[in-house]
Design a protein around this motif. Structure first.
Motif, PDB file in Angstrom:
ATOM      1  N   GLU A  28       0.833  -1.210   0.000  1.00  0.00           N
ATOM      2  CA  GLU A  28       0.000   0.000   0.000  1.00  0.00           C
ATOM      3  C   GLU A  28       0.863   1.253   0.000  1.00  0.00           C
ATOM      4  OE1 GLU A  28      -2.849   0.108   3.146  1.00  0.00           O
ATOM      5  OE2 GLU A  28      -3.615  -1.878   2.681  1.00  0.00           O
ATOM      6  N   LEU A  32       1.146   4.010  -3.011  1.00  0.00           N
ATOM      7  CA  LEU A  32       0.831   5.413  -2.731  1.00  0.00           C
ATOM      8  C   LEU A  32       1.977   6.304  -3.196  1.00  0.00           C
ATOM      9  CD1 LEU A  32      -1.055   7.472  -1.267  1.00  0.00           C
ATOM     10  CD2 LEU A  32       0.365   7.128   0.755  1.00  0.00           C
ATOM     11  N   ILE A  36       1.742   9.125  -6.294  1.00  0.00           N
ATOM     12  CA  ILE A  36       1.942  10.558  -6.056  1.00  0.00           C
ATOM     13  C   ILE A  36       3.243  11.058  -6.691  1.00  0.00           C
ATOM     14  CG2 ILE A  36       2.354  12.288  -4.254  1.00  0.00           C
ATOM     15  CD1 ILE A  36       0.331  10.851  -2.526  1.00  0.00           C
ATOM     16  N   VAL A  44      -3.847  12.134 -10.742  1.00  0.00           N
ATOM     17  CA  VAL A  44      -3.623  11.760  -9.345  1.00  0.00           C
ATOM     18  C   VAL A  44      -3.998  12.887  -8.391  1.00  0.00           C
ATOM     19  CG1 VAL A  44      -1.850  11.088  -7.696  1.00  0.00           C
ATOM     20  CG2 VAL A  44      -1.817  10.136  -9.985  1.00  0.00           C
ATOM     21  N   ASP A  45      -3.735  14.123  -8.789  1.00  0.00           N
ATOM     22  CA  ASP A  45      -3.965  15.241  -7.876  1.00  0.00           C
ATOM     23  C   ASP A  45      -5.451  15.573  -7.715  1.00  0.00           C
ATOM     24  OD1 ASP A  45      -1.301  15.214  -7.642  1.00  0.00           O
ATOM     25  OD2 ASP A  45      -0.914  17.219  -8.417  1.00  0.00           O
ATOM     26  N   GLN A  46      -6.297  14.848  -8.409  1.00  0.00           N
ATOM     27  CA  GLN A  46      -7.732  15.067  -8.185  1.00  0.00           C
ATOM     28  C   GLN A  46      -8.166  14.495  -6.845  1.00  0.00           C
ATOM     29  OE1 GLN A  46     -10.499  14.993 -11.503  1.00  0.00           O
ATOM     30  NE2 GLN A  46      -8.885  14.057 -12.702  1.00  0.00           N
ATOM     31  N   LEU A  47      -7.379  13.586  -6.317  1.00  0.00           N
ATOM     32  CA  LEU A  47      -7.627  13.065  -4.965  1.00  0.00           C
ATOM     33  C   LEU A  47      -6.495  13.549  -4.071  1.00  0.00           C
ATOM     34  CD1 LEU A  47      -8.668   9.338  -5.655  1.00  0.00           C
ATOM     35  CD2 LEU A  47     -10.152  11.307  -5.328  1.00  0.00           C
ATOM     36  N   SER A  48      -6.826  13.903  -2.856  1.00  0.00           N
ATOM     37  CA  SER A  48      -5.781  14.342  -1.934  1.00  0.00           C
ATOM     38  C   SER A  48      -4.944  13.122  -1.540  1.00  0.00           C
ATOM     39  CB  SER A  48      -6.423  14.958  -0.690  1.00  0.00           C
ATOM     40  OG  SER A  48      -6.972  13.939   0.118  1.00  0.00           O
ATOM     41  N   PRO A  49      -3.728  13.357  -1.000  1.00  0.00           N
ATOM     42  CA  PRO A  49      -2.897  12.212  -0.587  1.00  0.00           C
ATOM     43  C   PRO A  49      -3.630  11.300   0.397  1.00  0.00           C
ATOM     44  CG  PRO A  49      -1.628  14.234  -0.512  1.00  0.00           C
ATOM     45  CD  PRO A  49      -3.047  14.632  -0.823  1.00  0.00           C
ATOM     46  N   ASN A  50      -4.342  11.915   1.325  1.00  0.00           N
ATOM     47  CA  ASN A  50      -5.083  11.108   2.290  1.00  0.00           C
ATOM     48  C   ASN A  50      -6.168  10.282   1.614  1.00  0.00           C
ATOM     49  OD1 ASN A  50      -6.237  10.335   4.923  1.00  0.00           O
ATOM     50  ND2 ASN A  50      -7.901  11.640   4.218  1.00  0.00           N
ATOM     51  N   GLU A  51      -6.850  10.890   0.637  1.00  0.00           N
ATOM     52  CA  GLU A  51      -7.882  10.146  -0.091  1.00  0.00           C
ATOM     53  C   GLU A  51      -7.270   8.987  -0.872  1.00  0.00           C
ATOM     54  OE1 GLU A  51     -11.572  12.879  -1.437  1.00  0.00           O
ATOM     55  OE2 GLU A  51      -9.627  13.552  -2.175  1.00  0.00           O
ATOM     56  N   GLN A  53      -4.635   7.378  -0.084  1.00  0.00           N
ATOM     57  CA  GLN A  53      -4.298   6.348   0.902  1.00  0.00           C
ATOM     58  C   GLN A  53      -5.535   5.525   1.274  1.00  0.00           C
ATOM     59  OE1 GLN A  53      -1.222   6.815   4.296  1.00  0.00           O
ATOM     60  NE2 GLN A  53      -3.164   7.342   5.207  1.00  0.00           N
ATOM     61  N   GLN A  54      -6.634   6.240   1.506  1.00  0.00           N
ATOM     62  CA  GLN A  54      -7.886   5.545   1.864  1.00  0.00           C
ATOM     63  C   GLN A  54      -8.364   4.682   0.698  1.00  0.00           C
ATOM     64  OE1 GLN A  54      -8.989   5.828   4.871  1.00  0.00           O
ATOM     65  NE2 GLN A  54      -8.532   7.846   5.685  1.00  0.00           N
ATOM     66  N   ARG A  57      -6.349   1.538   0.450  1.00  0.00           N
ATOM     67  CA  ARG A  57      -6.736   0.642   1.552  1.00  0.00           C
ATOM     68  C   ARG A  57      -8.081  -0.021   1.272  1.00  0.00           C
ATOM     69  NH1 ARG A  57      -4.844   0.004   6.096  1.00  0.00           N
ATOM     70  NH2 ARG A  57      -6.887  -0.352   7.004  1.00  0.00           N
TER      71      ARG A  57
ATOM     72  N   SER B  31      -3.160  19.308   1.611  1.00  0.00           N
ATOM     73  CA  SER B  31      -2.988  18.270   0.588  1.00  0.00           C
ATOM     74  C   SER B  31      -1.671  18.442  -0.150  1.00  0.00           C
ATOM     75  CB  SER B  31      -4.133  18.319  -0.428  1.00  0.00           C
ATOM     76  OG  SER B  31      -5.334  17.976   0.194  1.00  0.00           O
ATOM     77  N   ARG B  35       1.580  15.925  -0.566  1.00  0.00           N
ATOM     78  CA  ARG B  35       2.186  15.523  -1.848  1.00  0.00           C
ATOM     79  C   ARG B  35       3.669  15.888  -1.893  1.00  0.00           C
ATOM     80  NH1 ARG B  35      -2.342  18.114  -4.228  1.00  0.00           N
ATOM     81  NH2 ARG B  35      -3.975  16.554  -4.450  1.00  0.00           N
ATOM     82  N   ILE B  38       5.824  13.491   0.017  1.00  0.00           N
ATOM     83  CA  ILE B  38       6.096  12.217  -0.664  1.00  0.00           C
ATOM     84  C   ILE B  38       7.040  12.430  -1.841  1.00  0.00           C
ATOM     85  CG2 ILE B  38       5.007  10.534  -2.198  1.00  0.00           C
ATOM     86  CD1 ILE B  38       2.864  10.154  -0.238  1.00  0.00           C
ATOM     87  N   ARG B  39       6.786  13.481  -2.587  1.00  0.00           N
ATOM     88  CA  ARG B  39       7.605  13.694  -3.794  1.00  0.00           C
ATOM     89  C   ARG B  39       9.046  14.062  -3.461  1.00  0.00           C
ATOM     90  NH1 ARG B  39       2.589  16.652  -6.846  1.00  0.00           N
ATOM     91  NH2 ARG B  39       1.696  14.746  -7.727  1.00  0.00           N
ATOM     92  N   ARG B  79      -7.747  15.172   8.690  1.00  0.00           N
ATOM     93  CA  ARG B  79      -7.195  14.011   7.968  1.00  0.00           C
ATOM     94  C   ARG B  79      -5.996  14.409   7.111  1.00  0.00           C
ATOM     95  NH1 ARG B  79     -12.676  12.189   7.447  1.00  0.00           N
ATOM     96  NH2 ARG B  79     -12.966  13.213   5.446  1.00  0.00           N
ATOM     97  N   GLU B  80      -6.176  15.478   6.344  1.00  0.00           N
ATOM     98  CA  GLU B  80      -5.077  15.888   5.455  1.00  0.00           C
ATOM     99  C   GLU B  80      -3.855  16.324   6.257  1.00  0.00           C
ATOM    100  OE1 GLU B  80      -5.056  15.211   2.333  1.00  0.00           O
ATOM    101  OE2 GLU B  80      -7.156  14.579   2.435  1.00  0.00           O
ATOM    102  N   PHE B  83      -2.040  13.344   7.643  1.00  0.00           N
ATOM    103  CA  PHE B  83      -1.208  12.727   6.602  1.00  0.00           C
ATOM    104  C   PHE B  83       0.105  13.504   6.455  1.00  0.00           C
ATOM    105  CE2 PHE B  83       0.460  11.918   2.444  1.00  0.00           C
ATOM    106  CZ  PHE B  83       0.168  10.588   2.200  1.00  0.00           C
ATOM    107  N   GLN B 108     -12.009   7.615   9.850  1.00  0.00           N
ATOM    108  CA  GLN B 108     -11.028   7.825   8.782  1.00  0.00           C
ATOM    109  C   GLN B 108      -9.861   8.669   9.287  1.00  0.00           C
ATOM    110  OE1 GLN B 108     -11.141   6.282   6.107  1.00  0.00           O
ATOM    111  NE2 GLN B 108     -13.244   5.841   5.543  1.00  0.00           N
ATOM    112  N   THR B 112      -5.891   7.635   9.442  1.00  0.00           N
ATOM    113  CA  THR B 112      -4.791   8.436   8.883  1.00  0.00           C
ATOM    114  C   THR B 112      -3.761   8.744   9.968  1.00  0.00           C
ATOM    115  OG1 THR B 112      -6.431   9.425   7.430  1.00  0.00           O
ATOM    116  CG2 THR B 112      -4.275  10.450   7.463  1.00  0.00           C
ATOM    117  N   TYR B 187     -11.377  -9.765   8.745  1.00  0.00           N
ATOM    118  CA  TYR B 187     -10.410  -8.944   8.013  1.00  0.00           C
ATOM    119  C   TYR B 187      -9.188  -8.643   8.873  1.00  0.00           C
ATOM    120  CZ  TYR B 187      -8.631  -4.572   5.927  1.00  0.00           C
ATOM    121  OH  TYR B 187      -7.847  -3.575   5.400  1.00  0.00           O
TER     122      TYR B 187
END
Lengths: 638, 201
Positions: A28, A32, A36, A44-51, A53-54, A57, B31, B35, B38-39, B79-80, B83, B108, B112, B187
């Motif tokens: 995972e 991710l 990114i 990809v940037d249409q979803l936030s990093p957290n989204e 990740q979710q 998952r 957000s 990014r 990570i980048r 959440r953001e 992260f 959620q 995170t 699960y």
């Protein structure tokens, strides 16, 4: 009625569970990161990093939970194609053996032999100046077809070996290699119906098979508890699969499977001392080259005439003047339910009557069809010297009988699924479409054949062709193009379901189904795609469990990007989505894996990222498409 | 090198945007920080491990700005931010993350935060993840904690060269073994089993 196989029941499923238990959390994180850091920002940037990740998952969880699904107890019949597949695994050493042997057989030096093959590969012409893709006429063509396929952007061909001497020559060689290096040759039950039956039986489902000819060699390759349906007189019977009949002809394919990096140059260098080659190429991917027997063969056949007989007594001959095509040894392949007999100098195939079809319908809930493209068989399309078709009446007879059988089965409530394959030109595609329309509502196809039928020049101007766009057809946007092609084909064949199995993501189009069925299709697909990898391993390697334990599911960037691209395309579609709903639609599609079309006449779209592991080198994927399609159909019960 | 150089002007701009009142801009900034985090780091490299927490990538002042919205009233933003904290912060952020991971009303957000704890690592993060793995009422949160423990244990074996027999690691393995037997969710049991198998391999 076929029984499930107690010894095998659930074996693959159990192993699949063990396998997924090893699914690492790192997958995972890794996906991710790849999405990114390396994915196209516009998607990809249409979803936030957290989204994101979710999202990953959610898919991972869905994948794991899909394994717990109950296997169906419905009854499946796989018809009509079964062949003996002999797979020759080429590594560099075996390629060297083959090249040296073939050169010696032709009394050529290795450089001269490879030079001739390279010349033919470059021109695409065989030893008789016809297409390499149609026929291999000699040993040079066998290598030429390999070299042709190894060029960038190409894939393995399916040339026929019409010449019995060439087939015999190759068989002798393969037999010798099997003795010298047993690991290099395996023989399997093949053909679409054979592949389908093999994997469903391995899952422990209730599956039977039907095919016209059942020679002992073929029977020996079938699982013993698999039932074979036979039509005899006015009855349908089941036989255990090990009861082959020596009076039946058989059909084989010799398949050269290869891995990236193979070269002919080392063989030339070994002989000449220098790596001279005017045609340097090597395979870029794992693939295979299939050398087909053009027909079923039993040389000592007693007949010279062929007749098709209807239950009403009507008879239509199949003509092969001067044994031009079948050459005194070939037998016709007929994708129909029926019964054949040899009587005097005549081969007669009597198609099943309505009562027999009804008996079949009572025994099975689903029939998985293959081989219908035999309507385009060279025998049924023979022309005389004046260029007129001589077997048009026979072809029409077969098409009508096929239509009647399928229509009756559908009317009796049997669900018919067809694997679309081998529709190489518009006339064949039309013949098949006209035979199945209204009866077969579900089909499977691989991404390459979909591109062929809807995009190659051969189909330009036909109803199957979809005009090309400028956009590149690879990558995430290429997946959207695949969807457009699939939609076009589903409409052209008037299908309710079309399953396109791909390398990055699978695409399923369905119409007229409730959301629950759409979702079940998604879960079935997740399971089907993975379990087939185990089925391929199991049939190829005796120590498959050991190998399987070393493998793990991989979450791949390409598949998830394809899903995101598709969700984005649907969300942006002005006609389908209200502008205010675009963000919601994108997220719903990406997270759920499907977009539900509220128009009952429209197609809902399911996209499932492929989570195949990296396959071990040497594993033959021949028949994987058939197996995946069958497993998906059986588990989704669409 | 775990990290690549970061455009400091861009980083400063995003942190400034985060401290403004406009919630939409805050969300966008959070957000983008995620990014950027990570980048600007290498693929496949763990930030923290079982025993050693990740070094912060921000100054103390910057870290304070980043942590500020973590206690705000918008779940999306929390959440953001959680992260982004996992990508940028060090051990000093662990208490705030631990609180969110254990008490936030939104599952959620708890997931995170648990994932962020698993990125930062260190003893306190491990203890929190153990608690969550056992006690959170939501199976997805327990699952996230289990995966996080697995990642940290794996990183310790690889990076810190700690043997799986180490007492701390052994405790975690014991916990996973317990969870795979008794957790009410299939699960979660499957994940615990898979994580153990993975660590054993």
């Amino acid at each position: 009625m076929p029984n499930s196989s107690p010894a095998l029941a659930g074996q693959l499923q159990n192993w699949f569970r063990t396998w997924l238990n090893r699914l690492p959390g790192e997958e995972e994180e890794s996906l991710l990161y790849e999405l990114i850091a390396d994915g196209p920002a516009s998607l990809v940037d249409q979803l936030s990093p957290n989204e994101l990740q979710q999202w990953i998952r959610a898919w991972n969880k869905r994948f794991i939970l899909s394994l717990g699904q109950e296997l169906p107890r419905e009854r499946f019949l796989c018809a009509f194609t079964a062949v003996e597949d002999t797979i020759y695994r080429l590594d560099q050493a075996e390629l060297g053996h083959f090249v040296r042997w073939a050169a010696a057989e032709l009394k050529l030096s290795v450089p001269e032999f490879t030079h001739q093959a390279a010349t033919r590969a470059r021109t695409g012409k065989n030893g008789q100046n016809r297409s390499l893709t149609d026929e291999s006429v000699d040993l040079v063509d066998l290598l030429a077809a390999l070299l042709w396929a190894w060029q960038p952007g190409r894939a393995g061909l399916r040339p026929a070996m019409m010449d019995s001497a060439l087939r015999e020559q190759l068989n002798t060689y393969i037999t010798a290699r099997k003795q010298a290096n047993p690991h290099s040759v395996i023989t399997l039950l093949g053909g679409a119906a054979g592949n389908m039956a093999g994997v469903l039986h391995g899952l422990g489902l209730r599956v039977g098979v039907y095919w016209t000819y059942h020679a002992p060699d073929l029977a020996a390759l079938c699982p013993q508890s698999l039932g074979r349906l036979a039509l005899e007189g006015n009855k349908t019977r089941f036989y255990p699969e090990n009861s082959g009949d020596p009076t039946h002809p058989k059909r084989r394919s010799v398949i050269f499977s290869y891995a990236p990096g193979l070269q002919t140059e080392p063989e030339i260098e070994a002989e000449t001392g220098k790596p001279e080659s005017g045609f340097k190429t090597e395979p870029q991917t794992f693939d295979r080259q299939i050398y087909r027997y053009p027909f079923f063969v039993r040389p000592e056949r007693g007949w010279s005439k062929m007749v098709l007989a209807a239950p009403s007594g009507q008879q239509v001959p199949i003509l092969d003047p001067d044994d031009r095509l079948l050459r005194g040894e070939g037998w016709p392949f007929l994708p129909l339910f029926g019964e054949w007999r040899e009587s005097g100098d005549t081969f007669t195939f009597t198609v099943a009557d309505d009562a027999q079809i009804q008996q079949i319908a009572r025994r099975f809930d689903y029939i998985l069809l293959s081989g219908l493209q035999a309507l385009g068989d060279p025998l049924l399309n023979l022309k005389n010297a004046a260029g007129q078709e001589i077997n048009e009446p026979a072809r029409h007879f077969i098409q009508q009988a096929m239509r009647r059988h399928l229509s009756l089965l559908a009317r009796y409530g049997v669900r018919l699924h067809m694997e679309i394959s081998g529709l190489y030109n518009p006339p064949v595609a039309r013949l098949v479409r006209d035979a199945i329309q209204g009866s077969v509502k579900s089909a499977g196809i691989n991404q390459e054949e979909l591109a062929q039928i809807t995009g190659s020049g051969t189909f330009r101007g036909s109803p199957f062709f979809l005009a090309a766009r400028r956009e590149n057809e690879t990558g995430p946007t290429g997946f959207v193009r695949r969807y457009e092609r699939a939609l076009h084909l589903a409409q052209a064949f008037n299908l309710d379901q079309l399953y396109v199995h791909g390398n990055d993501a699978d695409l399923i189009l369905v119409r007229g189904l409730p959301r629950g069925a759409v979702r079940q299709a998604l879960l079935a697909n997740l399971f089907a795609k993975g379990v087939v990898v185990l089925a391929l391993l199991r049939r190829s390697q005796s120590d498959w469990q050991k190998e399987a334990a070393r493998m793990g599911i991989v979450l791949k960037k390409d598949g998830f990007l394809a899903l995101l691209a598709m969700a984005d395309a649907i969300a942006q579609d002005t006609f389908l989505v209200h502008p205010d709903d675009r963000e919601t639609i994108l997220r719903q599609f990406a997270f759920n894996g499907y977009w539900y079309n509220r128009d009952p006449k429209g197609y809902s779209v399911v996209v499932v990222p492929v989570m195949w592991p990296d396959l071990p080198p040497g594993l033959s994927t021949v028949g994987a498409g058939d197996a995946v399609s069958a497993t998906f159909t059986a588990l989704s019960l669409l | 090198m775990i990290y690549q150089s970061v455009d400091q002007t861009e980083l400063t701009r995003l942190l400034e945007q985060l401290s403004r009142a406009d919630s939409k801009m805050q969300l966008t900034a959070a957000s983008q920080l995620g990014r950027l985090g990570i980048r600007s780091r290498s693929h496949g490299t763990a930030r923290g491990s079982f025993f050693i927490a990740a070094s912060p990538r921000l100054s103390q002042a910057q870290e304070r700005i980043l942590l500020q919205p973590l206690t705000g009233d918008q779940p999306d933003l929390r959440r953001e931010i959680a992260f982004a904290v996992g990508e940028w912060a060090g051990e000093a952020a662990t208490p705030a993350l631990a609180t969110i991971a254990q008490t936030d009303a939104d599952s959620q957000t708890r997931i995170t935060a648990a994932k962020a704890l698993a990125k930062i690592g260190g003893r306190q993060a491990v203890l929190t993840l153990r608690t969550i793995a056992r006690k959170d009422e939501h199976e997805d949160v327990r699952a996230a904690a289990i995966e996080g423990l697995g990642l940290l244990a794996s990183a310790s074996v690889v990076v810190d060269r700690i043997a799986a027999t180490d007492q701390e690691v052994a405790h975690t393995l014991q916990l996973l073994d317990e969870i795979r037997k008794i957790d009410t969710s299939q699960y979660v049991r499957t994940l615990a089993d898979g994580t153990l198998t993975r660590l054993a391999a």
